[in-house]
Structures are given as C-alpha cells and as structure tokens.
Design a protein around this motif. Structure first.
Motif, short mmCIF file in Angstrom:
data_model
loop_
_atom_site.label_atom_id
_atom_site.label_comp_id
_atom_site.label_asym_id
_atom_site.label_seq_id
_atom_site.Cartn_x
_atom_site.Cartn_y
_atom_site.Cartn_z
N THR A 115 0.84 -1.20 0.00
CA THR A 115 0.00 0.00 0.00
C THR A 115 0.87 1.25 0.00
N ALA A 116 1.89 1.27 0.86
CA ALA A 116 2.75 2.44 0.95
C ALA A 116 3.43 2.71 -0.39
N GLU A 117 3.88 1.65 -1.05
CA GLU A 117 4.54 1.85 -2.34
C GLU A 117 3.54 2.40 -3.37
N ALA A 118 2.34 1.82 -3.38
CA ALA A 118 1.33 2.29 -4.35
C ALA A 118 0.97 3.75 -4.10
N LEU A 119 0.97 4.16 -2.83
CA LEU A 119 0.63 5.55 -2.50
C LEU A 119 1.84 6.48 -2.56
N ASN A 120 3.01 5.91 -2.81
CA ASN A 120 4.26 6.67 -2.74
C ASN A 120 4.40 7.35 -1.37
N ALA A 121 4.31 6.52 -0.34
CA ALA A 121 4.32 7.02 1.04
C ALA A 121 5.46 6.41 1.85
N ALA B 153 -5.59 -6.99 -0.64
CA ALA B 153 -5.96 -6.04 0.41
C ALA B 153 -5.33 -4.68 0.12
N ALA B 154 -4.06 -4.70 -0.28
CA ALA B 154 -3.36 -3.45 -0.57
C ALA B 154 -4.02 -2.71 -1.73
N ASP B 155 -4.40 -3.46 -2.76
CA ASP B 155 -5.06 -2.82 -3.92
C ASP B 155 -6.32 -2.09 -3.48
N GLU B 156 -7.14 -2.77 -2.70
CA GLU B 156 -8.42 -2.17 -2.32
C GLU B 156 -8.22 -1.03 -1.33
N LEU B 157 -7.30 -1.22 -0.41
CA LEU B 157 -7.02 -0.18 0.58
C LEU B 157 -6.45 1.06 -0.12
N THR B 158 -5.61 0.84 -1.11
CA THR B 158 -4.99 1.96 -1.83
C THR B 158 -6.06 2.81 -2.52
N VAL B 159 -6.98 2.15 -3.19
CA VAL B 159 -8.06 2.89 -3.86
C VAL B 159 -8.84 3.71 -2.82
N TYR B 160 -9.11 3.08 -1.68
CA TYR B 160 -9.88 3.78 -0.64
C TYR B 160 -9.11 4.97 -0.07
N LEU B 161 -7.84 4.76 0.22
CA LEU B 161 -7.05 5.84 0.82
C LEU B 161 -6.85 6.99 -0.17
#
Lengths: 375, 375, 375, 375
Positions: B174-180, B361-369
């Motif tokens: 998730t952090a990588e997808a969000l660049n966080a 989980a990361a995919d779905e959480l990323t879209v939500y965040l």
C-alpha cells in the motif's frame, strides 16, 4: 544467544543423505558447485541446520538461495572466505523439512578465481534420505537459461551476479512442474557456433563433454572442472537446448579478432540486411554437429531445441538444421519448440526476460514436454 | 578476492544522508531497529556498500531484506553477533543506487534478548540525500500486519521469524502504491482489548505512546524502547488500524488467568453461540478509547479502521464503536474500511493471509485511501 | 407500441455511407454476405435503425452479431425468409453511433441453399461516412479461423452454425488491436493440399481467386460467388494464412475416394508412425504454390504463415516450404509465425480453441504483426 | 428452406415440463415475464425448438437471452408483436439439451405498456423434466441488481434496455456458482426509503408483497401484477438485499415534490457536508421495517444486506439499522456483507459496474453465502 548444545558438525564426507544437484566432480572434501541451479538437498529431522560454505572471486561473487519445503525463503550474496550459514533454526524438531541450497549464478568464465564450495554441516537432528525425482531434465543455454535479468529493477544495466537467479527461471519452474531433477549448463553471451560478439571459442558444444569446461585457470583445473564428464552417471530423459539467440546477435555485432592468431571472425549480413547464406550454413552445421554430440552422450533422451524468448530470427535455420540432422541420422527423438517471446510487460532487468516471461515459457514448455514424454 | 581499496568505514553517527524508517530512539551509536518494516535507506553513488549489523536473541532471530532500486534482491537471517554484510558490489560507480535494509520481523515481546542494531557503513563512494515521500502512513495491527504467513509453504506451522515478512505485506505494498513513507506497529496475537487468548495486557493501545513498549527486559529499557515517543517528530497523514481479529478469537479461546493477581479474564459466548453483550461492549469501549488516544497523538490524520482479512465477525461492533466515537467527539475524520477476506487460493503459511491476499488487500485499501486523501 | 413516424426506408442501393466488409460482388440490390466476418458498418445519427435481411438454407442457418460502438450487443439466428431486424432504438438522436452487422458463420460449402442478404435500411436520422481503418488484413484458414467452437458448452459436439462466431475469434481480436479493416476466407476442415479426410478438392488455394468459390449451386453462381475477385479493389497490408492443421490430420484419416473418377487419395504414414516423405513433399509443394499465388494477387503484402493453435506437427514442413519458396523467389516478405497451442484451460466447444485460446493467439499475433509492420 | 415436418406446436398450457423462473402469476395462457432474470427452462430431446413470444411497449422494448447447456448463445431485442423465435435447430435429436430463455431487462415502471409473454412452443421431440436446484436465492436491489451498465461501450449514456443484462450480473453468476435457482426484484434508481431523486414512492419495500407491484397501468393490473404474491410457493434459503445506493444519492439530489399533494421530500445534508441525522434515521428505520417484512415473508431465510459496489457511504447506517433490528427482534439470521467497490478497471457503461465488477462481487458473495449456508 543461548547456544544450541545438540548441534553436531559433520564434514560433507561424513554427512549421509546429502543429495548433490548439478554436474560436479566426485570430491566432497569439499563439494564444489560450478553451474547455476546446482547445489545440495537434504531432508532434516531436527530444529536447526547450518552449512559451512566457502567463496572466492576476483570480480563476480556467488549468490545462493535457500529453499525450505519447496519455497525460497532466503537469497544472499556469499562474500569471500569461509562462513557458517544458518539455513534454519527454531523449527519443530520432530518434523522433516526438505532443504535445498541452490547456486544462483552461472560459472563465470571470465573470472578464474570464482569459487563456491560446501565443506560441512551442523545439525541437531538427523538427515533422512532424499529420493530422486521420477524424471531428469538437462537444460543447455545462454543468458536466458542463466536467469540473467530475472530479478532487479527494469532500469538495472550492470552485468553483475546479483541480477541472475536460478529459481525465477524457466528451468527451475519447468522442472518443478514436471516433478523432475534437473541440471543446467549455460553461459551468458555464448552460442552454438559463436558468442554474440563473434568469438568462435565461446560456444557451448566445445565444452559439453567436460564437467565445467567453460571455466579457466589452474585452480579450476585442479578442482577437476576440465575433466571428462561421466555421462553414465546421470542420463536425462529430456535435453532442452536453448541456444541460437547469441548466434543471431553475432550477425549484427562487430567482427572478433582472435588475439592469438590474429584471425578475424564475423557472421555477415548481406547488403539487403538478410543473413549471409554461407554464415547461416555454418550456424546450421554447428547445430547438426551439436545434435550428433548430444545424441552420443545421451542415447535415450528426447532432445528439444527450444528457442524464441528474445525473438525468432534464427528459427528457419534451426528448423533446417534439425531437419538436416534428422534426415542424416534417422533419429526421430529430436524436435523444435518455440518459446513465447518476451514483451514489454514481461521484460525483466538488463533487457532480458523477467520472471513472468520465464513463468510463461515454463508453462508452455511443460505442456510440450508432458506431451512428448507420454510417447 | 582482491580487496576494494577505496572502501572507507563510517560509524552511523558519521554517515550523512542515512534515512531511518520506523519508530526508534534518537541514538545512532548504534541504531536499534525495533519494528517490522523499520530500517535504513540510502542513495549511494559508488560500486560497493556494506553495513555492520549486530543481532542477538534467546529464541527468535531477526531477518532482513535488502532492496535495491525498489526491488527486493536479498533476504537473510541475521545470526547472533556482529557482522559486516555486503549490500551490493561491482556496480557502476557513477550511477546512484537507492538501497534499503528492512527488518522483516516484528518486535518479539516474548524474547527480551531480541536485538537488531546497525553500527556502521563501508562504502567506496558517496551517499546522497534521500528525500521524504510526499505522504506518511502508520499501520497498527496484529499478525496480519506483521506479515505472519506471507512466505513459506502452506503446510508450515511453526511460529518462527522465517515465516514473517515486511515486504510481501499489505503495509509495504500500500505504501509503495501511494508513494508514502510508512511505519508499522504490530504484534502477532494481540488485539485492541485482549489477545486471542484473553490476556488483557496484550493490547496495542496500552503501549501506543511508547517507542516500543511491547518489549520487555532491562536491555530494551536501557535502549529506550519504553520511553515516550515524540509524536511531533513524524505526523502521519493516515493511520490504518487493523485490529479486532484477535479480540474476536478471544470469545472462542479459554480464559486467561493473570499469574500475578490470579484474576481470570474471558470474553464470553452466550449459550446460543452469540457474543456476550457485556463483553462486546468492553471491546467497543476499547475501540472508542483507542480512537481518542490516536486522535490526541495524531491531530490531523485520517484514521481508518481496516478489518476483514480473516473474516468479519467483529464488523458490527467496530461500526458501532466508530459510530459512538464520532457521535461523542464530532470527529469526522475516522472511517471503517472492510479488507477483502482471505480465501483458499490466497492463503499463505500458518493459515494466515498469503502474498496474494496481502496484494489484494493493498489494492483495495490503496483505492480507498486515495479517495480519502483527495478530500 | 407507438410507431416511430420519422423512420424512413432506404433500399441499400439508395443508402449512402454503408461500408461493406468482406469479399462480395458489386451488387447491392441486395447485398449478399458470403464469408464469416463480412457485413455492413454505418455511423448513424438518429435514434432508431432497422435492416431488412433475408436468409435461406437447407440445413445450416446463418447467424449475425450486432456491434454498437465496438461492443457486441446482440447475437441471433436468422431464420429463413425476409425479416426486418431492429438494430437499435430509443437512443439519443443527436449522438453518432457506430453500428456493425457481422455474419457469424462461414460460407457453407455443403449447403448450396445457404443465403444471407441485406435488402434495405430503415432509419429516423441520417447516415454519416465511415472512414477506412489505416490497415488492411486478410485472414485465410480453416475451422479455427471460422471460429468453430468459440462459443458453447465444452460438451457440445454438433457441427452447427450456432457454435461458430466471427467476433470471439483471433481474426476480429487481432484486427481490432491493430485498428485494421479485415477480411476472412475460411472453411472448416479444409487445408492447403487436402481436407482433414484427404479430399484434394477441399483446399483453399484452388478457390482463392474467386469471390467465394468454395460454394456450390446455381443460385450462388447467379449471385456471382464464382466470379473472379478483383484484387485491386482491396489490397491487404498483411495476409495471414492459418492452414496446415487439416493437412496434418489427413495423415491420420482414412483414404478419400473421388466419386467421379474412383481415384483414391491418402496422405500416408510410415510404419513407424512418421509422415511419408513423398506425401509431405506434396504438402510442401502446395504451400509453395499457394505462396506464389498469394504474392501474385497481393504484390505488396506481408505474408505470414501462422500455425499452431491445435498443435504443431506440420511446423517443420511449413518452415521447409516457406524456405523453399523464399529461395526460389527471393521474396523476403514472407515469414512463419507460431501461434500458441490450445490447452485444457483454453479449449472451447467441439474440441476447438475457445475464446481464451483465440484471445491469446490474437495477443501474440498482434505483437508480431506490429513488429513486421514497422519495417 | 425445407420444412421440418416433425415440429409440433404446443400452447404453454399443454407443454409439460416447462419450468418457470421468477415471480409471476399462475396463468400460462400466456405466461407473462415481469422481472429481470425471469424466464422458462426446459430439457429438450429433439433437434429443433421454437417459442412464440409477444412483446409490447411504448418506449422500452424487452430483450432476452437464450442459454443452451448453461452458456448464453444468443441475445436479442424482442420488437413489438407476436413472433416465433427459433431457440435451436439442427442439433442431434437424441441428446438432451438444457435451454433457458431469460428476460434481460427489469420491469419498466415508467412504461405501462411494457409486456413480454410466452404463448407456445414448437418442438420436434419431447420435453423432459427440469429438476429444481438444491438452493433458492432471492435478490432485491436497484440498477446494480438490474444489471444496468453490464454491457456496452463505456461511453454509452442512454438509459435504454439494450444496456441491461440479467446474465452478466452478480445475481446470475452467484446463483450459478451456488448451484441455486434464483429470483430478482429490482428497480433502477429505487431505494429502501426513496429513489435517488428523493421520490418516497420509489421504494422496493412498498411493493415487496405483490407479484410485480412496481408496475402501473390497467393491463398490468389485469395481468395480475398487483396481486398478492404467495410466499409459500417459493421459499428462498437466502435473501440478498442490495439497496441503499440510491438512498445515499438522495442526499445529493434536488428535492422531489409530490405532484398530487405538493409535499416536498428531501434527504438533507448538513452544512458541513455530513448527512442530516434525522434523515439518516428515517433511512435506518426504513431498513428495520423492511427487515421485519422480509422476515415475515421468508421465515427461514438467511437475510444478507449486501452493499458497496458503488461506494459505501451508507454502510455505518446500514450496520446501525441491522443492529437495531437484531436487538429488537433477537433474529440472528441477518447479516451485512460488503460487496467490492467498482474501480476504473471494472466499470461498465453508464458509469455502472461492468461485467468484471459483477464477477468480482459474485465471487466474494459466493464465498460468504457458502459459509453462511454451512451453519
């Protein structure tokens, strides 16, 4: 750390039930690992296991992967010197764990100091027998078969051991799918006739009958790398030859001048961009000669020339050569199989096929080999 | 091996531009890594890089991953003692490589001797600045968030560090997808009120304000693990709380008796198999209290209670508690997000979510965040 | 139903801007659709559109698909007789909709009464011009290219039009990916030399120069099916020939006796199961002759012999034949491309490649054709 | 065409073994299909099968799909009038084919002339019994459940029957995965309290006890659409309610003025953008009332409130309402299930969930329902 007092050390010569993978010598004092994908496998009933490993190199350090119950758990550089490496600890002492240590890098022909050896084990339980798989497959190839580019960021361009793997590789994936033991002989940049840069010495067939003849140097000689390989010791059911990509590249590369003789070598293009027929014929003759040699060494094996993961410019030549060989010998146990090309989506580092390209190639090759093995 | 004479050693206190990830103390002599996902990051212009690392433990050894240019290249157990580990070598000295060393295992509250420290670097070039990512995310959770079961064969059942990873984990993905940039606080088996086995001390909120209060022992105390954490030093944009799974399990586990007081703790089921309402209310009150504390510590963060990777029995309670908190506080920056359940296809080792469950989980959480962060 | 009073009827001869796909005659009074994938395309600015269509058959009824803005919306059997079929209604009259009516079934050579014609349109708006795509591709093949088995339950075994489609087909998918107009010439069971059952008349090359010479009967003759095709009217950039699968099957099928002459035809196997060389040579000669014909008819086209969706036994022969043709003619614009084999997962009905096999073949062929078209 | 002389016509009242799907009246002279997903199913041993179907409408024409052996083979608009439609022909007369004709469009409450009826069959063989599936599922919902947007180009924006499907729909996919018979009650734009535009009459609960009370007009009344539905005739094992999306939308839509009373209806937002609590409470009360009604009508069913395919703003309210209902009634057979949100990749036409969003929702719902049904 509290010491595990039940650990006992065994030199490899005293350790029972250590299965050795890959072409190597008979010596176990220590065991030398030459080829990518080579290594040891054991079934341990115990909670903790170490190996004593030794590495050396001028330039190219070895890497290993540690596989527990079929799954890679660890991958690491082995720096120069003699080290004890812990393979597992803290596990239930009553269950049996299958453990493999796999050399992740090809023999480095340009670095005569490269060395990877296993001296001893330390274990707090017992080793149980490792049974052979019902099939044996030998893979012969170049950088693709060496797994160059199967790990690392796409933008990586350095030619370094870190970017090679034995396991994210069509060889390992195919062997696992087929439930086969396997061996790999491969050299990045080499071909069946010449290397990508027209060096006629950098061809796999010339060294096929030695244990690891692609290496150089006195230490490797002393270790037995250049000795004749005993083909009776391990007869593959299938030999997969994935060569031709660099032979194709040679047509587009500058000439190579032999520093010893001053002789110049070059696979030529015609003015219209097509391959020079005479040079193409040399390539095809090299294939035919290699098939003859492979058949001599592996009388009962299915031989499959598998090609195409980085384009198919040599495919007509390969078909012609295999045809010519079959006509000449009446050997029908030889075929050509086209591997799927690498795409922008499946490319890895160093402009080589990535993990997904290898996985796809393995899937298709597996289906093909299963079909062949039914016959 | 020929020695690389350009290598120079720097104690961490002298090495410029080493970015530290994860909650820890100010000390760099040496740097102690407590939490999973913590570590160091550097940009090296040079061909070779080593770190001096020290490990200790009674039972549970640490593991680390080495990430080069965003791709995990190596993963290894760190055995007890002080070692120099080579992170990379032989690379083009003129290009800049981003390197991360990541602790792959959670703090081990039951082994007070667990230790992982970085003392020094050896490099043959220079270190360049590492910029912060535009976002900061904090993840709080249990074994799921600790990445238990994200590696290893499905049949593995031992509770050992080898089977935990920080990177094959929804937090890292998730952090990588969000660049966080991100931090993780997690303990296997713990909950918001009690652990899976009804121990009321094994709850994350009680230790949230300390640097790593879940640990025990004098050495950890001396290292500063129990000191107050300075929340102003790193204010997350989002706090993801993935707790409740073990609180739910407590209803189905035997009672826990406090060895000190003799007091017995148990989340009870009614005779008809439903949750006892009083005990459910305790769970909900614990959520409300934790939300109050999270808001105090992170005044501007979006707080997301993310739950569901191992079923959703506590979801109604979580919704009720978040509702109650919002009504009470008028705080609108809190929400509930349901993570996708793990299936037979996505399960990993130790009956925990595997890599594919974490990726989903990361995919779905990323879209939500992403949606939340737009607001 | 309240009648749409703005609908006006146009015979096809009066309807402007109707683009005809597929080889057919010049006549539009009515328009006869012969080949699979043939049809009409229009851009309608209006809310409602009908076509008057006529079908006939002894055995094999035609099917059509209706494609709106690139997406198949409807697929239906056209029963015998003359019918008005509504293609769309109730849409926003002010937007332009692209509409295609596509014949989903190959010409049925064994049913001389098969007929599909379009007489007229009814529309409540105007038709706008349909621009040609920047590329033209011609596909030549057998049942695979006819889309046999691309729809229907796996257990279906009846040879019926319902189980053929033009759109769930590598031809349509490749053309769409390339943004190409395309035409298809294909007959289930036919080959380049003989059909699967050794009938030497059931070969595509013999009829290639006619509009639809594979048909029979007086009505088809009267309709112009047997007239010479005017190759200047539509010159493809690429010709894909997917033949050889049935020629291979002929070696394993009983002999075919010509009812007229009593002559017996049979592609023979040797006793050891290999192909008889003389018969193989006939196959290869047929390929060479067809390539000569294709080149005469399509002087500037890339010719790609694409083969492999149901195994590759004829691949060596195909390579030999293409080699022989190229040597003889110096024509370099001809190549062989291996299509991916169908697997248990990708099989459709009637033991033919299913939609996913066609999609995969299209993906790989598209990458290959893009590469070729760059040159 | 040569006529099939073995065809015999049966009015539906005389045809044995025709299974009717979906809520409708007892009349079969003719059979009226009201709801999406409704239709007939038969097992035919014969080569050819036709149905006589009648359609009418002012604006919104019906569409049907034809499913052979579980696979959709045909999908077509049914224009106004009485037509014979051929479902299959030319098949092996000795095998049994399962055939379903499925209404692809919801009842159109705004077009009182909408009509779809089946009068008769024509068959050249015999019909065999159709067994009931071991499970029964009822789906209740809005446009999502009506399959709006599950077909067609993404840019389509017209609200037309063509863009609805019953089969590319989570209802059909879930039912097939569970091996269940199923029924659907759904209206695009409607909610549990109000429609998306605040119309309080456009709520499903008000009409739940009628056969198809959402329709209007004298003909529908005469057909029995408004009669009480006999719940004993078909008791579902599971009722899935997918409502709330439009109730959420109402907060963001203009007020609705009742043309009869002049009364104005509006779900209000607070100034800070949150939902007005009083209006939220009305929504929650509507859920509680509907659950009470559902339980009365379906005493033994698992009731699952499934929500989330177009975001989850109402989820806290839904949880609160279901909680309140459970507390009040002690009914434990009710739960909330979050469906996966639609993403840019899975969106269909008309900004609605596309086929892949429905497939994903069905996958997750199926896993959940299987778990529930074990209990």
């Amino acid at each position: 750390m509290s010491h595990n007092k039940r650990l006992r050390t065994y030199p490899l010569t005293k350790a029972k039930h250590v299965k050795v993978h890959g072409r190597t010598t008979q010596t176990r004092k220590p065991l030398t690992l030459f080829w990518t994908g080579s290594g040891i496998e054991l079934n341990i009933k115990g909670s903790e296991l170490w190996i004593e490993i030794e590495a050396d190199y001028q330039v190219y350090e070895p890497w290993i992967s540690i596989v527990i119950n079929g799954v890679p758990m660890s991958r690491l550089m082995v720096t120069a010197g003699r080290h004890w490496i812990c393979l597992l600890r803290g596990l239930n002492p009553d269950t049996v764990k299958n453990v493999r240590v796999v050399k992740d890098v090809q023999p480095m022909s340009s670095d005569s100091r490269c060395l990877l050896q296993i001296h001893a084990l330390k274990v707090d339980g017992e080793l149980l027998p490792v049974t052979d798989k019902p099939l044996k497959v030998e893979f012969i190839g170049d950088s693709i078969t060496s797994g160059e580019g199967t790990i690392g960021a796409k933008e990586e361009t350095d030619w370094v051991p870190m970017l090679f793997t034995a396991l994210r590789n069509y060889t390992a994936i195919t062997a696992e799918a087929l439930n086969a033991d396997y061996r790999v002989l491969s050299q990045s940049g080499w071909g069946v006739l010449t290397s990508w840069d027209n060096n006629p010495h950098a061809n796999i067939p010339a060294y096929y009958e030695q244990i690891c003849g692609v290496l150089t140097g006195e230490r490797n000689e002393a270790l037995g790398a250049f000795s004749d390989y005993d083909f009776t010791s391990w007869q593959p059911d299938v030999v997969v030859v994935n060569l031709g990509t660099n032979d194709g590249g040679a047509f587009y590369s500058p000439a190579w001048t032999d520093p010893a003789s001053g002789k110049v070598y070059k696979q030529r293009l015609n003015e219209d961009g097509t391959f020079n027929e005479e040079d193409l014929q040399s390539f095809e003759s090299a294939i035919v000669r290699f098939l003859v040699k492979l058949r001599t060494c592996n009388p009962a094996a299915h031989i499959v020339w598998a090609y195409g993961m980085l384009g198919t410019p040599m495919m007509p030549s390969i078909y012609r050569a295999v045809d010519a060989y079959k006509k000449k010998t009446r050997d029908r146990n030889v075929s050509v199989f086209q591997l799927p090309n690498t795409t922008e989506e499946t490319i890895g580092s160093r402009s080589h096929p990535g993990l997904s390209a290898h996985a796809k190639a393995a899937d298709e090759l597996t289906v093909y080999l299963r079909e062949i093995l039914k016959k």
